[in-house]
Write a protein that holds these residues in place. Structure first.
Motif, PDB file in Angstrom:
ATOM      1  N   GLY A 210       0.772  -1.200  -0.038  1.00 33.20           N
ATOM      2  CA  GLY A 210       0.060   0.176  -0.120  1.00 33.20           C
ATOM      3  C   GLY A 210       0.869   1.245  -0.111  1.00 33.20           C
ATOM      4  N   LEU A 211       0.207   2.525  -0.579  1.00 36.77           N
ATOM      5  CA  LEU A 211       0.939   3.561  -0.443  1.00 36.77           C
ATOM      6  C   LEU A 211      -0.148   4.904  -0.250  1.00 36.77           C
ATOM      7  CD1 LEU A 211       3.446   4.940  -2.931  1.00 36.77           C
ATOM      8  CD2 LEU A 211       1.293   6.335  -2.664  1.00 36.77           C
ATOM      9  N   GLU A 212       0.256   5.748   0.340  1.00 44.02           N
ATOM     10  CA  GLU A 212      -0.741   6.820   0.719  1.00 44.02           C
ATOM     11  C   GLU A 212       0.163   7.916   0.844  1.00 44.02           C
ATOM     12  OE1 GLU A 212      -2.913   6.460   4.127  1.00 44.02           O
ATOM     13  OE2 GLU A 212      -3.916   8.487   4.162  1.00 44.02           O
ATOM     14  N   ARG A 213      -0.246   9.112   0.022  1.00 42.51           N
ATOM     15  CA  ARG A 213       0.379  10.440   0.441  1.00 42.51           C
ATOM     16  C   ARG A 213      -0.635  11.230   0.875  1.00 42.51           C
ATOM     17  NH1 ARG A 213       3.890  13.253  -2.943  1.00 42.51           N
ATOM     18  NH2 ARG A 213       3.768  11.483  -4.582  1.00 42.51           N
ATOM     19  N   GLY A 217      -1.938  16.657  -3.256  1.00 44.29           N
ATOM     20  CA  GLY A 217      -1.804  15.398  -4.141  1.00 44.29           C
ATOM     21  C   GLY A 217      -2.083  14.247  -3.269  1.00 44.29           C
ATOM     22  N   ALA A 218      -2.934  14.238  -2.202  1.00 44.31           N
ATOM     23  CA  ALA A 218      -3.215  13.210  -1.442  1.00 44.31           C
ATOM     24  C   ALA A 218      -3.801  12.022  -2.270  1.00 44.31           C
ATOM     25  CB  ALA A 218      -4.372  13.545  -0.327  1.00 44.31           C
ATOM     26  N   ARG A 219      -3.376  10.775  -1.875  1.00 44.51           N
ATOM     27  CA  ARG A 219      -3.567   9.536  -2.783  1.00 44.51           C
ATOM     28  C   ARG A 219      -3.488   8.294  -1.877  1.00 44.51           C
ATOM     29  NH1 ARG A 219      -1.464   8.012  -8.749  1.00 44.51           N
ATOM     30  NH2 ARG A 219      -2.958   6.628  -9.503  1.00 44.51           N
ATOM     31  N   ARG A 220      -4.273   7.364  -2.220  1.00 47.70           N
ATOM     32  CA  ARG A 220      -4.509   6.064  -1.566  1.00 47.70           C
ATOM     33  C   ARG A 220      -4.587   4.944  -2.657  1.00 47.70           C
ATOM     34  NH1 ARG A 220      -8.975   7.561   2.679  1.00 47.70           N
ATOM     35  NH2 ARG A 220      -7.790   8.912   4.214  1.00 47.70           N
ATOM     36  N   LEU A 221      -3.550   4.126  -2.488  1.00 42.31           N
ATOM     37  CA  LEU A 221      -3.573   2.793  -3.292  1.00 42.31           C
ATOM     38  C   LEU A 221      -3.158   1.667  -2.534  1.00 42.31           C
ATOM     39  CD1 LEU A 221      -1.149   4.631  -6.111  1.00 42.31           C
ATOM     40  CD2 LEU A 221      -3.622   4.067  -6.309  1.00 42.31           C
ATOM     41  N   ALA A 234      -4.074   4.109  12.295  1.00 41.27           N
ATOM     42  CA  ALA A 234      -3.112   3.259  13.297  1.00 41.27           C
ATOM     43  C   ALA A 234      -1.597   3.146  12.704  1.00 41.27           C
ATOM     44  CB  ALA A 234      -3.706   2.072  13.657  1.00 41.27           C
ATOM     45  N   LEU A 235      -1.779   3.196  11.359  1.00 46.25           N
ATOM     46  CA  LEU A 235      -0.264   2.843  10.805  1.00 46.25           C
ATOM     47  C   LEU A 235       0.430   4.203  10.766  1.00 46.25           C
ATOM     48  CD1 LEU A 235      -1.655   0.753   7.701  1.00 46.25           C
ATOM     49  CD2 LEU A 235      -0.261  -0.108   9.419  1.00 46.25           C
ATOM     50  N   TRP A 236      -0.154   5.314  11.095  1.00 48.63           N
ATOM     51  CA  TRP A 236       0.543   6.436  11.146  1.00 48.63           C
ATOM     52  C   TRP A 236       1.096   6.780  12.670  1.00 48.63           C
ATOM     53  CZ3 TRP A 236       1.650  10.347   7.255  1.00 48.63           C
ATOM     54  CH2 TRP A 236       1.264   9.718   5.918  1.00 48.63           C
ATOM     55  N   SER A 237       1.964   7.397  12.973  1.00 48.95           N
ATOM     56  CA  SER A 237       2.171   7.958  14.537  1.00 48.95           C
ATOM     57  C   SER A 237       2.580   9.152  14.247  1.00 48.95           C
ATOM     58  CB  SER A 237       3.351   6.860  14.961  1.00 48.95           C
ATOM     59  OG  SER A 237       4.371   7.091  14.357  1.00 48.95           O
ATOM     60  N   GLN A 238       2.908   9.624  15.398  1.00 51.69           N
ATOM     61  CA  GLN A 238       3.228  11.171  15.657  1.00 51.69           C
ATOM     62  C   GLN A 238       4.853  11.534  14.993  1.00 51.69           C
ATOM     63  OE1 GLN A 238       1.586  13.655  16.547  1.00 51.69           O
ATOM     64  NE2 GLN A 238      -0.386  12.158  16.867  1.00 51.69           N
ATOM     65  N   HIS A 254       8.557  14.453   4.502  1.00 50.88           N
ATOM     66  CA  HIS A 254       7.801  15.110   3.461  1.00 50.88           C
ATOM     67  C   HIS A 254       7.522  14.239   2.332  1.00 50.88           C
ATOM     68  CE1 HIS A 254       9.472  18.436   5.840  1.00 50.88           C
ATOM     69  NE2 HIS A 254      10.593  18.211   5.863  1.00 50.88           N
ATOM     70  N   ARG A 255       7.588  13.057   2.494  1.00 55.62           N
ATOM     71  CA  ARG A 255       7.149  12.237   1.305  1.00 55.62           C
ATOM     72  C   ARG A 255       6.046  11.272   1.787  1.00 55.62           C
ATOM     73  NH1 ARG A 255      10.354  13.413  -3.166  1.00 55.62           N
ATOM     74  NH2 ARG A 255      12.288  14.325  -2.664  1.00 55.62           N
ATOM     75  N   SER A 256       5.537  10.569   0.703  1.00 50.00           N
ATOM     76  CA  SER A 256       4.611   9.470   1.085  1.00 50.00           C
ATOM     77  C   SER A 256       4.905   8.492   1.884  1.00 50.00           C
ATOM     78  CB  SER A 256       3.789   9.090  -0.182  1.00 50.00           C
ATOM     79  OG  SER A 256       4.697   8.580  -1.131  1.00 50.00           O
ATOM     80  N   PRO A 257       4.172   7.797   3.037  1.00 54.38           N
ATOM     81  CA  PRO A 257       4.938   6.794   3.722  1.00 54.38           C
ATOM     82  C   PRO A 257       4.871   5.336   2.806  1.00 54.38           C
ATOM     83  CG  PRO A 257       2.814   7.122   4.602  1.00 54.38           C
ATOM     84  CD  PRO A 257       3.138   8.143   3.352  1.00 54.38           C
ATOM     85  N   ILE A 258       5.911   4.309   2.861  1.00 49.05           N
ATOM     86  CA  ILE A 258       5.893   3.329   2.078  1.00 49.05           C
ATOM     87  C   ILE A 258       6.018   2.192   3.065  1.00 49.05           C
ATOM     88  CG2 ILE A 258       6.792   4.219   0.018  1.00 49.05           C
ATOM     89  CD1 ILE A 258       9.477   3.769   0.815  1.00 49.05           C
ATOM     90  N   ASN A 259       5.580   1.100   2.546  1.00 55.05           N
ATOM     91  CA  ASN A 259       5.942  -0.210   3.525  1.00 55.05           C
ATOM     92  C   ASN A 259       7.329  -0.529   3.614  1.00 55.05           C
ATOM     93  OD1 ASN A 259       5.321  -0.914   0.904  1.00 55.05           O
ATOM     94  ND2 ASN A 259       5.260  -3.010   1.506  1.00 55.05           N
ATOM     95  N   HIS A 260       7.833  -0.901   4.682  1.00 50.48           N
ATOM     96  CA  HIS A 260       9.169  -0.812   4.898  1.00 50.48           C
ATOM     97  C   HIS A 260       9.528  -1.725   6.013  1.00 50.48           C
ATOM     98  CE1 HIS A 260      13.658   0.441   4.676  1.00 50.48           C
ATOM     99  NE2 HIS A 260      13.630   0.586   6.335  1.00 50.48           N
TER     100      HIS A 260
END
Length: 260
Positions: A210-213, A217-221, A234-238, A254-260
């Motif tokens: 998954g990817l979310e910005r 340019g907000a986008r979810r995939l 829950a997948l986001w934290s402070q 400053h960029r979209s989160p990616i699974n890591h």
């Protein structure tokens, strides 16, 4: 003795099948053989030849009918001999069997029997899969409810898989932008590190779900496009970084989160 008993059970299956089709058509015979060969001895001992033949014939006719309905994944839930059968046919899809098993266990229906890969090998069309699962017996109303839930689940899974190319495209654009920043001398070290990470991901070193910005340019995939708001938050934290029991998402500044 074991070989003789095994041969006898196999012969009994084809004798029982003959009541559905006499003579047994070649396609059904091959399908039944694959079904039988995928079962363990202890699984064969728990079902009669008549019940096994009924399951094989029901799944075979379902596969034949579904094959004429076009692309997609088709599922049917039916009651049979003190168990509930789940028949599935459709496009070969990543995560399909694991998604089904997780869904069933979460709802209190752990699979008692699974027949998968052996059936797919005998299908005439490429990139198609046939699955047969059995769970505990349930009332007709519960069967219908489970079938509705499985159809919704499979629709979500297909949406996730369909986004894979788009997620890779987003990452590729991000990596090219980072490289341009490196060449321009802007935050060289940070952008070079980001470019190296994305390049590594694009080489299929990570299971990309998954990817979310957020922000402009907000986008979810992928998975993040279909999971509920509570899980997504829950997948986001402070700190912008969170490790989920199944999925790890890391936000690059400053960029979209990616699974890591």
């Amino acid at each position: 003795m074991v070989e003789a008993a095994s041969c006898s059970r196999r012969d009994s299956l084809f004798i029982a099948l003959s009541r559905f089709s006499e003579p047994i058509e070649e396609g059904l015979r091959d399908f039944a053989g694959r079904f039988y060969d995928s079962l363990l001895d202890q699984e064969l001992e728990q079902v009669t030849a008549a019940d096994l033949a009924a399951d094989v014939h029901a799944l075979y006719t379902f596969v034949q009918a579904s094959a004429h309905q076009g692309r997609g994944i088709f599922v049917r839930v039916r009651a049979a001999h003190q168990r509930t059968c789940i028949d599935l046919y459709g496009e070969e899809t990543p995560f399909l069997l694991n998604t089904l098993k997780i869904h069933l266990r979460a709802r209190g229906y752990p699979p008692l029997l699974i027949v998968d890969q052996a059936l797919s090998e005998g299908l005439q069309e490429r990139y198609r899969v046939a699955l047969h699962l059995q769970v505990m017996a349930m009332e007709d109303a519960a069967c219908r409810e489970l079938e509705r839930g499985l159809n919704a689940l499979l629709a979500q899974l297909q949406r996730c898989v369909a986004d894979f190319a788009a997620m890779r495209e987003v990452l590729l654009r991000e990596s090219m932008e980072a490289l341009r920043r490196v060449e321009a001398g802007f935050e060289r070290e940070k952008n070079l590190e980001f470019y190296a990470l994305i390049s590594w991901l694009l080489q299929e070193n990570m299971l990309f779900l998954g990817l979310e910005r957020r922000g402009e340019g907000a986008r979810r995939l992928g998975y993040l496009a279909v999971c509920d708001d509570a899980l997504r938050e829950a997948l986001w934290s402070q700190e912008g970084q969170f490790l989920h029991p199944c999925l790890g998402f890391a936000q690059v500044a400053h960029r979209s989160p990616i699974n890591h």
